[in-house]
Design a protein around this motif. Structure first.
Motif, mmCIF file in Angstrom:
data_model
loop_
_atom_site.group_PDB
_atom_site.id
_atom_site.type_symbol
_atom_site.label_atom_id
_atom_site.label_comp_id
_atom_site.label_asym_id
_atom_site.label_seq_id
_atom_site.Cartn_x
_atom_site.Cartn_y
_atom_site.Cartn_z
ATOM 1 N N GLU A 134 0.834 -1.204 0.000
ATOM 2 C CA GLU A 134 0.000 0.000 0.000
ATOM 3 C C GLU A 134 0.868 1.252 0.000
ATOM 4 O O GLU A 134 0.543 2.252 -0.645
ATOM 5 C CB GLU A 134 -0.912 0.019 1.242
ATOM 6 C CG GLU A 134 -2.076 -0.969 1.209
ATOM 7 C CD GLU A 134 -1.670 -2.379 1.615
ATOM 8 O OE1 GLU A 134 -0.464 -2.633 1.816
ATOM 9 O OE2 GLU A 134 -2.571 -3.240 1.704
ATOM 10 N N ARG A 138 1.318 4.162 -2.880
ATOM 11 C CA ARG A 138 1.090 5.567 -2.555
ATOM 12 C C ARG A 138 2.330 6.412 -2.852
ATOM 13 O O ARG A 138 2.212 7.558 -3.297
ATOM 14 C CB ARG A 138 0.703 5.689 -1.082
ATOM 15 C CG ARG A 138 -0.077 6.944 -0.797
ATOM 16 C CD ARG A 138 -0.864 6.784 0.467
ATOM 17 N NE ARG A 138 -1.290 8.074 0.981
ATOM 18 C CZ ARG A 138 -1.771 8.241 2.197
ATOM 19 N NH1 ARG A 138 -1.876 7.213 3.016
ATOM 20 N NH2 ARG A 138 -2.156 9.428 2.601
ATOM 21 N N THR A 141 2.315 7.000 -6.552
ATOM 22 C CA THR A 141 1.296 7.994 -6.918
ATOM 23 C C THR A 141 1.740 9.394 -6.516
ATOM 24 O O THR A 141 1.433 10.373 -7.189
ATOM 25 C CB THR A 141 -0.048 7.676 -6.222
ATOM 26 O OG1 THR A 141 -0.255 6.278 -6.272
ATOM 27 C CG2 THR A 141 -1.193 8.390 -6.876
ATOM 28 N N THR A 142 2.437 9.490 -5.396
ATOM 29 C CA THR A 142 2.907 10.796 -4.939
ATOM 30 C C THR A 142 3.995 11.339 -5.860
ATOM 31 O O THR A 142 4.024 12.534 -6.173
ATOM 32 C CB THR A 142 3.460 10.683 -3.499
ATOM 33 O OG1 THR A 142 2.460 10.065 -2.692
ATOM 34 C CG2 THR A 142 3.797 12.046 -2.928
ATOM 35 N N GLY A 190 -0.217 11.024 -2.324
ATOM 36 C CA GLY A 190 -1.180 10.290 -3.145
ATOM 37 C C GLY A 190 -2.351 11.114 -3.641
ATOM 38 O O GLY A 190 -3.235 10.608 -4.331
ATOM 39 N N GLY A 193 -3.556 11.160 -7.416
ATOM 40 C CA GLY A 193 -3.998 9.928 -8.064
ATOM 41 C C GLY A 193 -5.105 10.095 -9.102
ATOM 42 O O GLY A 193 -4.899 9.810 -10.287
ATOM 43 N N PRO B 136 -6.904 9.961 0.086
ATOM 44 C CA PRO B 136 -6.085 8.754 -0.023
ATOM 45 C C PRO B 136 -6.028 8.073 1.351
ATOM 46 O O PRO B 136 -5.724 8.720 2.345
ATOM 47 C CB PRO B 136 -4.702 9.294 -0.406
ATOM 48 C CG PRO B 136 -4.925 10.686 -0.893
ATOM 49 C CD PRO B 136 -6.135 11.194 -0.189
ATOM 50 N N TYR B 362 -8.146 14.649 -2.149
ATOM 51 C CA TYR B 362 -7.515 14.455 -3.456
ATOM 52 C C TYR B 362 -7.366 15.793 -4.177
ATOM 53 O O TYR B 362 -8.162 16.709 -3.961
ATOM 54 C CB TYR B 362 -8.367 13.529 -4.324
ATOM 55 C CG TYR B 362 -8.313 12.072 -3.904
ATOM 56 C CD1 TYR B 362 -7.141 11.341 -4.059
ATOM 57 C CD2 TYR B 362 -9.420 11.445 -3.359
ATOM 58 C CE1 TYR B 362 -7.082 10.010 -3.678
ATOM 59 C CE2 TYR B 362 -9.370 10.107 -2.976
ATOM 60 C CZ TYR B 362 -8.202 9.405 -3.138
ATOM 61 O OH TYR B 362 -8.140 8.095 -2.763
#
Lengths: 222, 427
Positions: A134, A138, A141-142, A190, A193, B136, B362
């Protein structure tokens, strides 16, 4: 002819690309040391809590590395071309100017992209050694928008360097800086995303714009 | 190809301008906290609030110079100084009440001293961005030992993920703890848990008075309460009806031990989960939209107040200690009124693109238009475009395309044209 042109760019960029790669590897090494340092200073579960729940970024030193890489590759690729207007010779080759420009941009873009993919892979692998999947997802994605910032910077620097007039060069600089800024707005880890596909599309729309200053240069619209 | 290059640059410029111009505007003219803070005063038995003064306040309205931008008033229109306002909310400002020598306080035949006030108050908030899926997520969660063999809580060496099993991963070695995973997965299965799990809710910190473990929602929608007690799994299948459609649970351990936390359903109903066999007590909140509204439950020894608000309206429901509604109020927040600068701005730009939204964790690319004002902004930009076109006697396909761009992006499109002038582009 196009193949020869691509080869010329490859030969021209080869040594600089290795310099950029070494710089990126050094930064990845620094991140690796930082990450392991966290575990030496604290219990693993506390490090996990800080990284997973509080959003501590042990890889924040990577934020601007892609942008610097993109800027560097664009500079070493197009500075020599613009000195004494050498690029004009290439643009008079018997193939369409847009193919010549896009050929150059393709090689530079690829050079930057390969380094950034290596960065992402490095970050993913090192995170994988200490954290669950996980956290790897993340972290990627960051860091993904930072990588897009690298590509955006490459395009932006190309846009600025190819432009023949100072006035429009400054305006192009503002747009280029603004565009790169969109990828570096921060937020919680994240956060980018869901909008990554839209930002990729924006980058794709942005790409052909580098043709405009090249045309202006080719046809002496100064 | 040239056309493509030019519009690629202009569209990029429009996007960049639509993000940064409003950002610059906010930085220059943005106001402070625009939200109204509303409470139910146990002294007045009325709703009372504190909010930002928009525009020039009427003569004599502001008395407290230090907080000149705020006004305190109640539902009957009475205004209060800051100190009077705080004395109307003794359970919130009990520390100030103590400093002012106003404690103990007698209210409704009961006497409250500082200790009682401190121990009997509780506030729980639920903001849209805290709801599962709107930010997230952590992905892996700690299960803290609920009966630690020491004074404080301790972080466990493992975190768990809930999918096809309840899998614990050891942080020291970053590997699956098979024994513990099997023990918990089995304990859950024995209670009828249907994998894969849907939701994990807990307070993943050791900075709390005690630990209540986590609440898990299974694939069928049933709610389970799971703790680690002296190293062993402790699982309870709660009587909460799976058909209720749990969307989110927020747990917060509080020494009052009145309720575990809040439970939000898919149809926007909100409950407190009571310590009395997990009984769900509905909170009577009409027009509550969890995706847009901040929610707050304020508990004091006499009343419970649910306060919820979007950007415009704040609503409050006062309840007795049994959660029976006794009064409610609705107020259009002063901060929702656009300032002069905001009004002027809405006539200049046709829209704004925001990359952050307070209601989600987000990043977004949210386009906001300003209704009729946007059309006026576009009209003015188009008029300028036509005037320049007429003066320069411009014509052609590119002019028409530029016109279309301005018709959609107003002043942003006009500015983008400076970047890529038509006449500077070769044929």
């Amino acid at each position: 002819m196009l193949k020869a042109l691509l080869l010329k760019e490859f030969v021209k960029l080869r040594a600089f690309w290795i310099v950029a790669l070494v710089f990126n590897m050094c930064m990845l090494g620094y991140v690796y040391i930082t990450m392991n340092g966290l575990f030496r200073l604290d219990h693993a579960e506390v490090v996990w809590y800080r990284v997973i729940h509080l959003g501590q970024l042990y890889y924040s030193s990577l934020t601007y590395v892609p942008a610097v890489t993109g800027l560097f590759i664009a500079a070493v690729q197009f500075f020599p071309e613009m000195r004494n207007q050498r690029f004009r010779i290439s643009l008079h080759l018997p193939i369409a100017p847009h193919l010549i420009v896009m050929g150059h941009v393709f090689v530079g873009f690829l050079a930057v992209a390969v380094i950034l993919i290596i960065d992402l892979a490095g970050l993913g692998l090192m995170t994988h050694t200490r954290f669950p999947g996980e956290v790897v997802a993340r972290a990627l994605t960051t860091a993904a928008p930072w990588m897009l910032a690298g590509l955006s910077t490459y395009l932006g620097a190309t846009l600025v360097l190819l432009e023949p007039t100072w006035k429009i060069r400054m305006l192009n600089f503002a747009v280029a800086a603004g565009m790169t800024g969109l990828f570096l707005r921060g937020g919680v880890p994240g956060a980018y995303g869901p909008i990554l596909p839209i930002l990729c599309a924006a980058l794709l729309i942005y790409t052909p714009s580098v043709l405009l200053p090249a045309y202006r240069f080719r046809y002496r619209r100064v | 190809m040239l056309l493509l290059a030019r519009y690629a640059l202009m569209l990029t410029a429009v996007l960049v301008l639509a993000v940064y111009v409003p950002m610059l505007f906010d930085a220059s003219f943005g106001e402070r906290d625009k939200k109204t803070h509303m409470f139910y005063s146990p002294v007045l038995k009325k709703f009372i609030w504190r909010e930002l003064v928009v525009g020039t306040p009427p003569e004599g309205e502001i008395e407290d110079v230090h907080h000149a931008q705020y006004v305190q008033m109640d539902q009957d229109g009475n205004r209060y100084t800051r100190r009077d306002f705080e004395t109307m909310l003794p359970f919130i400002y009990y520390k100030n009440m103590d400093v002012w020598g106003l404690l103990p306080l007698e209210l409704e035949g009961q006497v409250f001293d500082k200790e009682v006030m401190r121990d009997e108050r509780q506030v729980m908030e639920l903001k849209p961005r805290q709801i599962a899926g709107r930010s997230p997520g952590d992905g892996v969660h700690p299960l803290i030992e609920s009966v630690p063999d020491r004074a404080g809580l301790v972080f466990p060496e493992e975190r768990f993920r809930l999918d096809q099993a309840m899998s614990f991963i050891n942080a020291d070695f970053n590997v699956l703890d098979r024994e513990k995973s099997i023990a918990y997965t089995q304990a859950l299965s024995e209670e009828g848990f249907v994998f894969p799990g849907r939701l994990v809710a807990g307070k993943p910190t050791i900075l709390k008075p005690f630990d209540e473990g986590v609440f898990l929602v299974d694939h069928a929608g049933a709610v389970f309460h799971v703790k680690q007690v002296e190293g062993e799994p402790w699982v309870v299948r709660t009587p909460i009806d799976p058909a209720i459609g749990v969307r989110h649970i927020k747990i917060s351990e509080n020494s009052r031990r009145d309720f575990y936390g809040l439970l939000l359903t898919n149809d926007d109903k909100i409950f407190v989960i009571s310590y009395d066999n997990y009984e769900l007590i509905p909170l009577p909140v009409d027009n509550y939209d969890p995706d847009r509204m901040d929610f707050k439950l304020i508990v004091n020894p006499l009343y419970r107040t649910a306060v919820y608000s979007d950007d415009t309206v704040i609503r409050a429901v006062a309840m007795d200690s049994e959660y029976t509604p006794i009064d409610s109020y609705e107020h259009v927040m002063a901060g929702a009124t656009p300032t002069l600068a905001e009004q002027v701005f809405s006539y200049i730009v046709p829209f704004r693109v925001d990359m952050s939204d307070p209601n989600t964790g987000y990043a977004v690319l949210r386009v906001t238009t300003f209704g009729v004002n946007s059309l006026i902004a576009i009209g003015m930009a188009l008029a300028a475009f036509v005037a320049v076109a007429l003066r320069t006697r411009a014509k052609g396909r590119m002019l028409a395309l530029d016109g279309v761009l301005v018709a959609f992006s107003g002043i942003y499109g006009l500015l983008a044209m400076i970047l890529a002038p038509r006449e500077n582009v070769c044929p």
